[in-house]
Design a protein around this motif. Sequence first.
Motif, short mmCIF file in Angstrom:
data_model
loop_
_atom_site.label_atom_id
_atom_site.label_comp_id
_atom_site.label_asym_id
_atom_site.label_seq_id
_atom_site.Cartn_x
_atom_site.Cartn_y
_atom_site.Cartn_z
N LYS A 114 0.86 -1.19 0.00
CA LYS A 114 0.00 0.00 0.00
C LYS A 114 0.88 1.22 0.00
O LYS A 114 2.08 1.14 0.21
N GLU A 115 0.28 2.33 -0.26
CA GLU A 115 1.01 3.60 -0.28
C GLU A 115 0.42 4.49 0.82
O GLU A 115 -0.77 4.43 1.10
N GLY A 116 1.27 5.30 1.42
CA GLY A 116 0.77 6.26 2.40
C GLY A 116 -0.10 7.30 1.70
O GLY A 116 0.11 7.63 0.53
N VAL A 117 -1.10 7.80 2.40
CA VAL A 117 -2.00 8.81 1.83
C VAL A 117 -2.16 9.95 2.81
O VAL A 117 -1.86 9.82 4.00
N THR A 118 -2.64 11.07 2.31
CA THR A 118 -2.93 12.21 3.18
C THR A 118 -4.41 12.55 3.07
O THR A 118 -5.06 12.25 2.07
N LEU A 119 -4.90 13.17 4.13
CA LEU A 119 -6.29 13.61 4.16
C LEU A 119 -6.26 14.97 4.85
O LEU A 119 -6.15 15.05 6.07
N GLY A 120 -6.29 16.02 4.05
CA GLY A 120 -6.09 17.35 4.62
C GLY A 120 -4.67 17.43 5.13
O GLY A 120 -3.71 17.19 4.40
N LEU A 121 -4.50 17.72 6.41
CA LEU A 121 -3.18 17.73 7.03
C LEU A 121 -2.85 16.40 7.72
O LEU A 121 -1.76 16.23 8.25
N ASP A 122 -3.80 15.45 7.73
CA ASP A 122 -3.58 14.15 8.36
C ASP A 122 -2.71 13.28 7.45
O ASP A 122 -2.78 13.37 6.22
N TYR A 123 -1.91 12.42 8.09
CA TYR A 123 -1.06 11.51 7.33
C TYR A 123 -1.38 10.08 7.76
O TYR A 123 -1.43 9.77 8.95
N ILE A 124 -1.60 9.20 6.78
CA ILE A 124 -1.95 7.80 7.04
C ILE A 124 -0.81 6.95 6.47
O ILE A 124 -0.51 7.03 5.28
#
Length: 186
Positions: A114-124
């Motif tokens: 999987k790849e890391g993703v962002t959501l607004g300023l959040d980091y997953i």
Amino acid sequence: MEIKRLKEVVEQISVSEEARQRILRMDRKREEAAAKRRRIRGGLSAACAVFLLAVCASAILGTRNVPQWGIIAYAQGAKWVRLEPGERVLLHRREADDIYELELELPDNYYYEKEGVTLGLDYIYSAGKTIYWRTEDEEPEVDFPDVMTTSMYITILDENREETDKVILEMTKEYDKCYIELKEED
């Protein structure tokens, strides 16, 4: 006297050769039909046995090769729950480090990509079999919407690094609440 008379009557009854042959033919046909029925029953029994063995073998071999895997999330109420496809789960933040957690339950020697993703300023992102969702509570310079969604694509690989499954984790942030939903890729 009766026996003498009876003997005479029996001697007078005689079957012609043609009638005798007809009786023998009927008897042979009856025996052939019975033998044919026995062969058909035997063939049907053998076919049913082979079919039953094939079904049992495919069930045993089919279930043996399909590993069970899943994703569990630290959900509302501070408990771990297994994600089911199509079910939306409200996540619970670990107060110690302000993150949300998901764990992949994989058999030994299985992997995921999987790849890391962002959501607004959040980091997953992930580390090992754990997926972390770190939220950012600072006031951003950019005005983000109150409801945001992103998707993380996960590919499950077996011990030979061959793909066995693909799923989508849909992550939604609504105001200050974070939700996760497991979706199967079409």
